[in-house]
Design a protein around this motif. Structure first.
Motif, short mmCIF file in Angstrom:
data_model
loop_
_atom_site.label_atom_id
_atom_site.label_comp_id
_atom_site.label_asym_id
_atom_site.label_seq_id
_atom_site.Cartn_x
_atom_site.Cartn_y
_atom_site.Cartn_z
N ASP A 154 16.91 89.95 92.72
CA ASP A 154 16.18 89.81 91.46
C ASP A 154 16.95 90.52 90.34
OD1 ASP A 154 15.76 92.51 91.89
OD2 ASP A 154 13.69 92.27 92.57
N GLY A 155 16.33 90.60 89.18
CA GLY A 155 17.00 91.21 88.03
C GLY A 155 17.36 92.66 88.27
N ALA A 156 16.45 93.41 88.92
CA ALA A 156 16.73 94.82 89.19
C ALA A 156 17.91 94.94 90.14
CB ALA A 156 15.51 95.49 89.78
N GLY A 157 17.94 94.09 91.18
CA GLY A 157 19.04 94.14 92.13
C GLY A 157 20.36 93.74 91.51
N ALA A 158 20.34 92.71 90.65
CA ALA A 158 21.57 92.28 89.98
C ALA A 158 22.12 93.39 89.10
CB ALA A 158 21.30 91.02 89.16
N ALA A 167 21.29 100.46 99.71
CA ALA A 167 19.93 100.55 100.23
C ALA A 167 18.95 99.84 99.30
CB ALA A 167 19.53 102.02 100.40
N VAL A 168 19.15 100.00 97.98
CA VAL A 168 18.28 99.31 97.02
C VAL A 168 18.45 97.80 97.13
CG1 VAL A 168 17.86 98.94 94.55
CG2 VAL A 168 18.23 101.25 95.41
N LEU A 169 19.70 97.33 97.22
CA LEU A 169 19.96 95.89 97.33
C LEU A 169 19.35 95.33 98.62
CD1 LEU A 169 23.70 95.73 96.18
CD2 LEU A 169 21.71 95.00 94.90
N LYS A 172 13.79 97.31 81.77
CA LYS A 172 14.03 95.87 81.91
C LYS A 172 13.83 95.41 83.35
CE LYS A 172 17.29 95.17 78.08
NZ LYS A 172 18.70 94.88 77.72
N THR A 173 14.13 96.29 84.30
CA THR A 173 14.11 95.87 85.70
C THR A 173 12.87 96.29 86.47
OG1 THR A 173 15.34 97.86 86.36
CG2 THR A 173 16.62 95.90 85.84
N ALA A 179 10.85 93.45 87.22
CA ALA A 179 11.53 92.34 87.88
C ALA A 179 10.96 92.01 89.27
CB ALA A 179 13.03 92.61 87.96
N PRO A 180 10.75 93.00 90.17
CA PRO A 180 10.22 92.64 91.49
C PRO A 180 8.86 91.96 91.41
CG PRO A 180 11.14 94.86 91.52
CD PRO A 180 11.10 94.44 90.09
N LEU A 181 7.99 92.48 90.53
CA LEU A 181 6.66 91.87 90.38
C LEU A 181 6.77 90.47 89.81
CD1 LEU A 181 3.59 92.10 90.53
CD2 LEU A 181 3.63 93.18 88.26
N GLU A 182 7.59 90.31 88.78
CA GLU A 182 7.74 88.99 88.17
C GLU A 182 8.34 87.99 89.16
OE1 GLU A 182 10.04 89.98 84.78
OE2 GLU A 182 8.31 90.36 83.49
N THR A 183 9.29 88.45 89.97
CA THR A 183 9.88 87.56 90.98
C THR A 183 8.84 87.16 92.01
OG1 THR A 183 12.05 88.60 90.70
CG2 THR A 183 11.69 87.36 92.72
N ALA A 184 8.02 88.13 92.45
CA ALA A 184 6.97 87.83 93.42
C ALA A 184 5.95 86.86 92.84
CB ALA A 184 6.28 89.13 93.85
N ILE A 185 5.60 87.05 91.56
CA ILE A 185 4.66 86.14 90.90
C ILE A 185 5.24 84.73 90.86
CG2 ILE A 185 3.67 85.56 88.64
CD1 ILE A 185 3.29 88.59 88.20
N ARG A 186 6.51 84.65 90.47
CA ARG A 186 7.15 83.34 90.38
C ARG A 186 7.22 82.66 91.76
NH1 ARG A 186 11.09 85.01 87.91
NH2 ARG A 186 12.59 85.28 89.60
N GLN A 187 7.59 83.44 92.78
CA GLN A 187 7.67 82.87 94.13
C GLN A 187 6.30 82.41 94.61
OE1 GLN A 187 9.52 85.61 96.88
NE2 GLN A 187 11.53 84.71 96.57
#
Length: 649
Positions: A32-36, A354-356, A564-565, A568-576
């Motif tokens: 996701d954005g945070a990971g990128a 570990a984060v990735l 900004k990030t 990102a995990p929540l938005e990615t989960a919402i989108r998925q």
């Protein structure tokens, strides 16, 4: 030198493995954005990793010759000018920037009248005088290098305005000529951009212009020397440790990690009327005396002859090189420094990895869960009539409406998030730093005595620390709000979401403390009462303000990236989840309309499930290759082997 080359190869292998893992994450859409952002930061750290070595000494201690002997003997000649007297009049950095041609950039001494530190000028190319280096013409290169030793005579008042002459300093009277002029350096700072193999791999060499300059150029005290990974304090065997040597060692260098003393010019003690054993005993006695005076372990004092070592290397005279004893210093410098630095970089990269991996697992688990749910739904339709299928379609439609309603509730939380973010920027922002800086400058100018100028600086540090503390409070408030929102959303919709990535500003507080400690060392009350140092204190504050700006700028960058990030995990989960609901609705709809068979749809989902498991296994292998690259020992064979294994197909 091989140690440094192996370190460069290790970094390249680690970067290659990390790039391959990142490419696979993007290919499988499991980042996701945070990971990128985390991935780019990790790769940037590897690319921009620098290993800095500072050389500090009074003039005529053979410092430049030592740099030549350790790093540049392969050129077959001296690169840095080395002769009797002062050969380095301004701080000189040797490094390599591929974006620039081979050149020497020189910052005019006149820039000292501005309220800017050397670092502030780095981003302004127009402030520098640039001399191109002709690598094919050694004599012209030597002429260009001699620029760093240039001086000029100016009226005493001008030298005083630069902070280079103090009329009330008893020692300053000796520098005043009959015509009322003072000799000063022509340049304030020099940066030599040289495509040397070691510099290409990230080595940065700092050549300081002598002990007096450490007190008059705050950049050395506040940034360059404290930030160096290794500091070599060079003394001369025939003079030993002087009072000024001890003061500089205790105030600016100390005996911390990577700090070594070098007893140079031991060839002056090679007395041919004595036996070799007697000469060695005399050198050992001087070595012990240096260790005692500096409060240093004797094993960290290295007697050498830089000049004989350089001659031995250039002429291939290994006997002379061995006699120079430079090998022991080189071994200590690279065998101790590089593994310690490698371990620190590896620790940071493991945290990034570990984060990735956590982000990948969370996204993969969400995708797997959606597939399993859809498969279960489809398999439950076997043998069912269209009425049952229609009921299931209505149930999914209701689930979609409930999900959309919960998203609407999130908008209120987003508004709170925006307000808290604005408040964070107000306490951490650069506008506040600038206003506080100007206020302190005005207070210092209004103060009558140098001791009175010290109080506004102390207040400045207190205000900056209060801003950081307030910012940390806002970060904690934002983090707690996001954590609560993620937990609630996960519970309502059966999602498995990790807690938001935390942010800590503690390291910036520590950096601020370190700057203040350096200020107090440089401008203790006793020192200020003994000398009129108001001009120097004002100039020192310019460098303090520059360091503090850098600290807050870096904290702003971290905070901005975090804000900004963090969503990102929540938005990615919402989108998925939304996409999954749409896919479920579309799949069952097509079955209801008999546009494709139920069994074909089940088979397609089962194939996707197998493919996702294959992706998981491949990503785990690539992550293991990054770990292997980080753990690889620093030798040519293992680094090369790891690099080949991690080379992208």
């Amino acid at each position: 030198m091989q140690d440094f080359q192996h370190y460069g190869a290790w970094r390249a292998a680690a970067a290659s493995a990390l790039q391959a893992y990142g490419a696979a994450l993007r290919e499988t859409a499991l980042i996701d954005g945070a990971g990128a952002s985390q991935l780019e930061q990790a790769l940037a750290r590897l690319r921009e990793e620098r290993l800095s070595v500072a050389f500090v000494a009074e003039f005529s201690r053979g410092k430049s010759e030592l740099i030549n002997a350790i790093f540049f003997a392969d050129y077959g000649q001296r690169i840095l000018p080395s002769s009797a007297g002062r050969t380095t009049m301004c701080p000189t950095e040797l490094l390599y920037d591929p974006a620039l041609p081979p050149c020497i950039r020189l910052l005019p001494i006149e820039t000292r009248v501005q309220h800017l530190s050397t670092s502030d000028f780095r981003a302004d190319p127009d402030s520098w005088t640039v001399l191109e280096l002709d690598l094919a013409a050694p004599e012209r290169m030597g002429e260009a290098f001699r620029q760093v030793s240039q001086t000029r005579r100016v009226p005493a008042a001008e030298a005083e305005s630069y902070g280079l002459w103090d009329p009330e300093d008893p020692d300053g009277a000796h520098g005043l000529g009959p015509d009322g002029t003072v000799e000063i350096p022509r340049w304030r700072h020099a940066i030599i951009n040289l495509p040397h193999p070691l510099l290409k791999q990230g080595l940065v060499i700092l050549d300081t212009p002598g002990l007096n300059a450490i007190g008059t150029e705050p950049e050395l005290t506040l940034r360059l020397i404290p930030n160096a990974h290794a500091v070599l304090f060079v003394l001369a065997a025939e003079t030993g440790v002087t009072r000024s040597d001890i003061e500089v060692w205790r105030t600016h260098i100390g005996g911390g990690p990577g700090r070594l003393a070098v007893l140079n010019k031991i060839d002056a003690m090679w007395d041919e009327l004595r036996t070799p054993a007697e000469n060695e005993a005399e050198i050992a006695r001087q070595q012990d005396e240096v260790a005692r005076l500096l409060g240093l372990d004797g094993a960290r004092v290295y007697p050498v002859s830089a000049q004989k070592a350089l001659v031995g290397k250039i002429n291939g005279d290994m006997g002379l090189y061995e006699k120079s004893r430079l090998g022991a210093l080189e071994a200590a410098l690279f065998h101790d420094l590089i593994p310690a630095r490698r371990e620190l970089v590896a620790r940071q990269l493991r945290a990034d990895l570990a984060v990735l991996a956590a982000g990948q697992q969370a996204l993969g688990a969400a995708r797997t869960r959606d597939l399993v749910e859809q498969l279960q739904e489809l398999k439950s339709l076997r043998g069912k009539n269209q009425g049952v299928i229609a009921h299931m379609m209505r149930r999914i439609e209701l689930e979609k409406k409930e999900f959309d309603a919960s998203l609407f509730k999130l908008q209120g939380t987003r508004a709170v998030f925006a307000r808290l973010s604005t408040e964070l920027y107000s306490t951490l922002g650069m506008d506040g730093v600038g206003a506080q800086t100007e206020a302190v400058r005005a207070a210092m100018q209004a103060a009558r005595f140098a001791t009175g100028m010290r109080t506004p600086v102390r207040s400045y540090f207190a205000a900056m620390r209060a801003n950081l503390d307030a910012s940390s409070g806002k970060v904690a408030e934002i983090g707690a709000m996001m954590d609560s929102m993620v937990r609630r959303f996960s519970a309502e919709h059966g999602l498995s979401l990790a807690s938001p990535m935390p942010l800590s500003l503690e390291r910036y507080g520590r950096e601020l403390d370190e700057v203040e400690a350096l200020f107090l060392k440089q401008f203790g009350t006793a020192t200020l009462l003994m000398n009129s140092r108001a001009t120097l204190l004002a100039r020192f504050f310019d460098s303090i303000a520059s360091r503090v700006r850098d600290i807050f700028r870096a904290a702003n960058t971290d905070a901005e990236a975090w804000l900004k990030t963090i969503m990102a995990p929540l938005e990615t989960a919402i989108r998925q989840h939304r996409d999954g609901l749409r896919q479920r609705q579309a799949s069952i709809g097509r079955i209801f309309e008999a546009t494709d068979s139920l069994e074909q749809k089940i088979a397609a989902f089962e194939a996707t499930q197998l493919a996702l498991e294959g992706e998981r296994v491949r990503l785990a292998a690539l992550a293991a290759q990054v770990e292997a690259a980080l753990d690889a020992p620093l030798d040519a064979a293992s680094v090369a082997s790891t690099a080949q294994e991690t080379e992208p197909a």
